[in-house]
Design an enzyme around this catalytic site. Structure first.
Site, PDB file in Angstrom:
ATOM      1  CB  SER A 128      29.198  95.584 -42.085  1.00 42.30           C
ATOM      2  OG  SER A 128      29.469  95.972 -40.752  1.00 42.30           O
ATOM      3  CG  HIS A 186      29.036  91.514 -39.490  1.00 44.03           C
ATOM      4  ND1 HIS A 186      28.238  92.575 -39.099  1.00 44.03           N
ATOM      5  CD2 HIS A 186      30.299  91.999 -39.533  1.00 44.03           C
ATOM      6  CE1 HIS A 186      28.985  93.648 -38.900  1.00 44.03           C
ATOM      7  NE2 HIS A 186      30.235  93.321 -39.166  1.00 44.03           N
TER       8      HIS A 186
END
Length: 483
Positions: A128, A186
């Site tokens: 990410s 997430h």
């Protein structure tokens, strides 16, 4: 010269990860289905660097040191399976395949079970941080074949983002699909954060009539306190950005949001596990509703706009309430995400370190924020914490900001401004603190029409009863199970 690692897939994330690895002293072999892209990269951004371009899978694998480490940065789904099918016959037992894309964790578990019996190690890792993070330091969440960790750890922890004390935002998550599951959650939290911020923006713009620059100043102030985060900071920057004619660009962007699926997967998984991840699900549905642009325009012509109350309070007080409401709802969103992680750990036997996960999200990733340091502290203090809002710090924060959240939701409802994520945060918090919900009536209804049985308040849990409500039914009841 042999490469330390090979990467397949030279799209934005792939290219930047390669440059990140090379800048940390690693030699990287690259391969892409489109050969022209390989040459353009090696002679362009990769010129003069320790980057080796391969024109075939065989040439690519031959460039790698043993055990060979092959990282895929390709589109989730069939492209991953196709790439594995190309590479697998060229590898030997002990070699490592890494999927760094946004794959569904169940696909990762399937691939793992197919490759490990052949002696290959398989890692599903969340990455990410977008383009900037990939180049300068992403958050990396690896899981799968743990024997691979000793080989990939030096590379991954070198290229990962670092927090203030130098700790890398990368650690081993767990077996199976744990890495991709954590990345999925997430992304679900990311959906929630973005929707909450957007709803606050909506209220500022439509109810308070604030200009883009005025709103940017508010987000800038918030970013210096507990709401300090990447998403709040970029919201400030977006609101300040001007189009060529000098007007705010934000006002010219169509209100139809896209999505790639990870938020949806979070919602589906939450339903599968019976975990009330209500805020994230509402954030996904809000995107779906936004995509119905033509239908919404037609609805306005047919049904009119909401004719709610105009704002007659103190603007500065309400802006303060908005910040407090955003903070309280954010806590609840993360609490729901960690509930889902805990349920998955129980379901699959994963020993997830929740403090370590919070640390991995502390830097590099899209949801990075000061706030995550508090989450790490909460789980470090109590690794068995059943719910984030039970931690003393977060309980205090939500209770102190509850009134503001209630005021903001009330104002939005009165004004006819949709706030599905903010309101679902409040409803979840109220529901969590309601000792006696009306589910007793629901159970009675289920038993009435389907003989599904119920438990009694005056009997021990686990004993089930059926009532012949009409006098016409029999004594036979349906079996009790949870879908």
């Amino acid at each position: 010269m042999k490469a330390d690692i090979g990467l397949i897939g030279l799209a934005v994330m792939g290219e930047n990860l390669v440059l990140n690895m090379e800048s940390h002293g690693f030699t990287v072999a690259v391969y892409n289905r489109t050969v022209e892209k390989i040459d353009a990269f090696v002679t362009g951004r990769g010129s003069g660097k320790r980057i080796l371009g391969a024109h075939s899978p065989k040439e690519f694998v031959a460039m790698l040191k043993k055990p060979r480490i092959v990282m895929m940065m390709v589109r989730a789904g069939s492209a991953v399976d196709d790439t594995i099918a190309q590479i697998e016959p060229l590898l030997e037992p002990g070699d490592i395949i890494i999927d760094g894309g946004n794959s569904n964790y169940q696909d990762t578990m399937r691939r793992l079970s197919g490759l490990e019996p052949k002696g290959l190690l398989y890692v599903g890792t969340g990455v990410s941080g977008g383009e900037e993070g990939a180049l300068n330091g992403p958050s990396i969440m690896p899981g799968g074949s743990e024997a691979a960790w000793q080989h990939i750890r030096p590379i991954f922890q070198a290229i990962a983002a670092k927090v203030d004390d130098g700790s890398p935002c990368c650690d081993w998550v767990g077996p199976g699909g744990a890495g991709h599951f954590v990345k999925m959650v997430h992304n679900g939290i990311e959906y929630g954060d973005m929707q909450l911020i957007s709803e606050v923006y909506h209220l500022m713009r439509n109810q308070l009539g604030m200009t883009a620059d005025e709103m940017a100043d508010v987000f800038d102030t918030w970013n210096k306190g507990e709401l300090d985060s990447y998403l709040v900071s970029i919201t400030r920057d977006i609101l300040r950005y001007k189009d060529e004619d000098g007007s705010p660009l934000i006002d010219k962007i169509l209100d139809a949001a896209g999505q790639k699926g990870t938020g949806k997967w979070t919602g589906i998984t939450a339903l599968d596990f019976s975990v009330p991840v209500t805020l994230i699900v509402e954030a996904v549905f809000a995107r779906c509703l936004s995509a119905m642009k033509d239908e919404r325009v037609s609805a306005v012509k047919l049904l009119g706009r909401p004719s709610g109350a105009s704002f007659d309070g103190e603007r500065a007080v309400f802006i303060d309430d908005l910040g407090r409401a955003l903070y309280a709802a954010k806590i609840i969103s993360y609490a729901q995400g960690f509930m889902l992680l805990r349920e998955a750990a129980s379901e699959y036997g994963w020993k997830l370190n929740y403090g370590s996960i919070a640390l991995m999200w502390r830097g590099g990733c899209i949801i990075r924020s000061r706030f995550l340091g508090r989450i790490k502290e909460a789980f470090d203090a109590d690794p068995t914490l059943p719910n984030l809002v039970f931690a003393p710090f977060f309980a205090k924060q939500v209770l102190e900001n509850e009134k503001a959240l209630r005021n903001v939701v009330g104002e939005a409802v009165a004004a006819g401004i949709p706030v599905p994520a903010l309101s679902s945060a409040l409803e979840w918090f109220d529901g969590l603190r309601t000792e006696n919900l009306p589910a007793n009536l629901l159970q009675a209804q289920r038993d009435y029409f389907g003989a599904h049985t119920y438990e009694r308040t005056d009997k021990p849990r686990g004993q089930f009863f059926h009532t012949n409500w009409t006098g016409h039914g029999g004594s036979t009841s349906a079996s009790t199970y949870v879908v």
